[in-house]
Design a protein around this motif. Sequence first.
Motif, mmCIF file in Angstrom:
data_model
loop_
_atom_site.group_PDB
_atom_site.id
_atom_site.type_symbol
_atom_site.label_atom_id
_atom_site.label_comp_id
_atom_site.label_asym_id
_atom_site.label_seq_id
_atom_site.Cartn_x
_atom_site.Cartn_y
_atom_site.Cartn_z
ATOM 1 N N ARG A 97 -13.378 2.292 -13.644
ATOM 2 C CA ARG A 97 -11.898 2.798 -12.579
ATOM 3 C C ARG A 97 -11.678 2.137 -11.468
ATOM 4 N N ALA A 98 -10.307 2.019 -11.499
ATOM 5 C CA ALA A 98 -10.016 1.353 -10.046
ATOM 6 C C ALA A 98 -9.129 2.333 -9.533
ATOM 7 N N ASP A 99 -9.280 2.608 -8.265
ATOM 8 C CA ASP A 99 -8.357 3.258 -7.274
ATOM 9 C C ASP A 99 -7.295 2.603 -6.712
ATOM 10 N N MET A 100 -6.130 3.393 -6.571
ATOM 11 C CA MET A 100 -5.062 2.681 -6.298
ATOM 12 C C MET A 100 -4.347 2.899 -4.652
ATOM 13 N N ASP A 101 -4.688 4.004 -4.381
ATOM 14 C CA ASP A 101 -3.973 4.358 -2.863
ATOM 15 C C ASP A 101 -4.514 3.680 -1.701
ATOM 16 N N GLY A 102 -3.570 3.620 -0.775
ATOM 17 C CA GLY A 102 -3.860 2.923 0.492
ATOM 18 C C GLY A 102 -4.252 3.998 1.550
ATOM 19 N N LEU A 103 -4.163 3.691 2.873
ATOM 20 C CA LEU A 103 -4.592 4.665 3.917
ATOM 21 C C LEU A 103 -3.233 4.725 4.786
ATOM 22 N N GLU A 104 -3.091 5.850 5.510
ATOM 23 C CA GLU A 104 -1.872 6.198 6.268
ATOM 24 C C GLU A 104 -2.379 5.736 7.684
ATOM 25 N N MET A 105 -2.168 4.170 7.709
ATOM 26 C CA MET A 105 -2.465 3.706 9.195
ATOM 27 C C MET A 105 -1.510 2.472 9.123
ATOM 28 N N PRO A 106 -1.441 1.723 10.215
ATOM 29 C CA PRO A 106 -0.737 0.367 10.231
ATOM 30 C C PRO A 106 -1.683 -0.544 9.825
ATOM 31 N N PRO A 152 0.897 -1.244 -0.010
ATOM 32 C CA PRO A 152 0.070 -0.175 -0.025
ATOM 33 C C PRO A 152 0.885 1.218 -0.018
ATOM 34 N N GLU A 153 0.468 2.267 -0.631
ATOM 35 C CA GLU A 153 1.181 3.297 -0.802
ATOM 36 C C GLU A 153 0.376 4.734 -0.370
ATOM 37 N N ALA A 154 0.665 5.709 -0.095
ATOM 38 C CA ALA A 154 -0.038 6.907 0.209
ATOM 39 C C ALA A 154 -0.628 7.761 -1.149
ATOM 40 N N SER A 155 -1.598 8.345 -1.037
ATOM 41 C CA SER A 155 -2.398 9.176 -2.112
ATOM 42 C C SER A 155 -1.351 9.850 -3.031
ATOM 43 N N GLY A 156 -1.190 9.615 -4.285
ATOM 44 C CA GLY A 156 -0.442 10.524 -5.330
ATOM 45 C C GLY A 156 1.114 9.694 -5.152
ATOM 46 N N GLN A 157 1.626 8.860 -4.237
ATOM 47 C CA GLN A 157 2.831 8.178 -4.057
ATOM 48 C C GLN A 157 2.784 6.510 -4.451
ATOM 49 N N GLU A 158 1.777 6.321 -5.522
ATOM 50 C CA GLU A 158 1.283 4.876 -5.759
ATOM 51 C C GLU A 158 2.537 4.322 -6.932
ATOM 52 N N HIS A 159 3.797 4.482 -6.570
ATOM 53 C CA HIS A 159 4.828 4.232 -7.592
ATOM 54 C C HIS A 159 4.802 2.785 -8.071
ATOM 55 N N LYS A 160 5.108 1.875 -6.581
ATOM 56 C CA LYS A 160 5.272 0.471 -6.918
ATOM 57 C C LYS A 160 3.924 -0.199 -7.511
ATOM 58 N N THR A 161 2.806 0.411 -6.842
ATOM 59 C CA THR A 161 1.437 -0.091 -7.162
ATOM 60 C C THR A 161 1.228 0.169 -8.755
ATOM 61 N N ASN A 219 3.247 1.809 8.431
ATOM 62 C CA ASN A 219 1.991 2.688 8.799
ATOM 63 C C ASN A 219 1.232 3.122 7.384
ATOM 64 N N LEU A 220 1.304 1.914 6.583
ATOM 65 C CA LEU A 220 0.390 2.090 5.124
ATOM 66 C C LEU A 220 -0.318 0.908 5.199
ATOM 67 N N ALA A 221 -1.624 0.788 4.876
ATOM 68 C CA ALA A 221 -2.411 -0.160 4.735
ATOM 69 C C ALA A 221 -3.796 -0.072 3.712
ATOM 70 N N HIS A 222 -3.980 -1.120 3.175
ATOM 71 C CA HIS A 222 -5.293 -1.105 2.309
ATOM 72 C C HIS A 222 -6.582 -1.577 3.069
ATOM 73 N N ASN A 223 -7.016 -0.694 3.805
ATOM 74 C CA ASN A 223 -8.288 -0.656 4.593
ATOM 75 C C ASN A 223 -9.094 -0.174 4.166
ATOM 76 N N CYS A 224 -9.132 0.450 2.888
ATOM 77 C CA CYS A 224 -10.294 0.714 2.142
ATOM 78 C C CYS A 224 -10.553 -0.362 1.070
ATOM 79 N N GLY A 225 -9.671 -1.189 0.968
ATOM 80 C CA GLY A 225 -9.949 -2.315 -0.019
ATOM 81 C C GLY A 225 -9.492 -1.800 -1.569
ATOM 82 N N HIS A 226 -8.958 -1.008 -1.768
ATOM 83 C CA HIS A 226 -8.502 -0.549 -3.018
ATOM 84 C C HIS A 226 -7.557 -1.758 -3.555
#
Length: 389
Positions: A77-86, A28-37, A99-106
């Motif tokens: 559309r498929a969104d790629m970002d994760g959330l800033e939480m463990p 998971p990566e932060a919004s706007g930082q989804e480089h690996k994803t 401290n990054l997780a896919h807790n919204c299921g993207h």
Amino acid sequence: MKNYQISEDIKYLEQFSREARRYLHTIPEASGQEHKTSQYCQSVMRALGYKITEYPGYTGFHADLDVDASKKRIAFRADMDGLEMPDLTETEYKSTHENLAHNCGHDTHMAIALTAARYLAEHPEKLAFNVRFIFQMAEEDMRVPGAEKMVEGGCVNGVDEIYALHNDASMESGSIKVNDNIMSSWGAAWTLDVHGESAHGSTPHKGKDAIREAVRIINDLDYIIAKQTNPFSPAVFGCGMFHGGTVPNAIPDYVQARGTIRSMDEETDGILRSSLNQIAKESALRGFNTSMVCTGYPAVINHSYASQRIIAAASTFLQDIDSHCKPMTGSEDFSYMVNAVPDKKGALFFLGSGCQEKGIHNYLHANPYYVDDDCLLVGAQIFIELATH
């Protein structure tokens, strides 16, 4: 017990879909930082034969599969970002990013898109449309350019209709919810900065207490909803972050607070936004240097034609379809894409991703957040039905 039957044609993709989701869950990566994803999704789509269009300076991209110039174009559309939480899930594919997780299921959304994309690429003769998959950056953080920036870059140029799904692990796999009206709220994130003057805690009259001023402003916002908005038009104000001060015996000179506003009609959204700015201006009269920044999304309003297409696609194999669901009070920047296609012909639906039998029943952004992988082929089959009929 399952009350649905996945098509035999796509069952061979089950392992692919699960492996894709579980790998994406680890990065998971932060919004706007989804480089690996983005790199991973692009590599899969290129290998399938899709033409990739990147957005310089951004991680988002879209991928086209063209079969006949005379056909219309459908987009997903498929969104790629994760959330800033463990990531508190206990799985072998737990997040490897601190401290990054896919807790919204993207991760689920991307895996569904990749699965549908693979099937369509391997069966182009079945396509009723030319197809575009949009892998969007930065859906979660309203302060970071996401769908709006991709629309400006041309992600829906030439698109005739557009669809997206959002998983919901409080719903059972094999179920969907959709309607033909408002599907998500008008929403905005606000950031309040209050600058006062520091003083010793024993002499508060010699300073300007930024904490007290910030609290007063936040209380005023509750008053706005109570007294200035129509009681028949739902509105929600929330403060989720409040930071100020460094020691207990000093009056702090600076506080930052952050939160959100939500509403179910455009007029109420306007009242809330203008009230935020007015309250900040009034703070200056008390000697504070106060700013309020508010950024957000318009509501997703499903087009009747598009929502009926979703219902028809899901009805081929699902029984649990709520076609008159209430809108979610959360917000979705997919609205920018819907609003940009001809006649606003687009729709969002909720896909069940939970399973009581497996102990999976949690709400979006819960921690831990688990997903039933059985939902992956359900979502993929709906996308496939939409693209082939």
